[in-house]
Write a protein that holds these residues in place. Structure first.
Motif: not given
Length: 165
Positions: A64-65, A110-120, A149-150, A156-160
């Protein structure tokens, strides 16, 4: 009439006036700021993840980075195409970004949830750029943002999916 058209052309960059691209550039600078802060958080997660998911998440945060690094370059270069300079100080980025730095250590979930929040947040920022590009008829920026976006939606789907384990 021909003189008017010739005169207008002298004020255009690649077929757009500065006024036509102003909204795009503002949105691109905000998107850039969000990606810069997101990148920093991903590096921090990569360095500090611990536990049974270490190997998997350490690798995925690096994926990701590295992608965020490429995207920041693309965004900054798009701003330059319009004859302007992107925001460039960390203070400017932190002031513009909707993504915020973390002050606390997080567990892997928590890190993954933070990444998901950032994705949104990134998705919303991408939509702002897309709408500005559509309003101006800027198909190149539209294409760039659509590609971002694609990828973002798939990740986002994969981390979710991972966070449900």
């Amino acid at each position: 009439m021909d003189n008017t058209l010739k005169k207008e052309k002298t004020y255009k960059k690649l077929g757009f006036t500065y006024l036509e691209t102003a909204e795009i550039v503002v949105a691109l600078n905000k998107l850039l700021a969000n990606y810069i802060v997101h990148y920093h958080k991903l590096r921090t997660f990569h360095w500090n993840v611990e536990g049974g998911d270490f190997f998997e998440l350490h690798e995925q945060f690096e994926v990701e980075y590295n992608e965020a690094k490429l995207q920041t370059d693309t965004i900054a270069e798009r701003i330059r195409v319009f004859g302007l300079k992107p925001k460039y100080t960390l203070q400017q980025h932190l002031g513009l970004a909707d993504i915020k730095e973390l002050q606390d250590d997080l567990a892997p979930l928590g890190m993954v949830k933070e990444v998901l929040k950032d994705f949104r947040i990134l998705h919303d920022s991408l939509l702002d750029v897309l709408n500005a590009a559509l309003d101006s008829g800027d198909t190149v920026t539209e294409e760039i943002v659509t590609q971002f976006m694609r990828r973002l939606e798939k990740r986002h789907w994969m981390f979710t999916a991972w966070s449900k384990s």
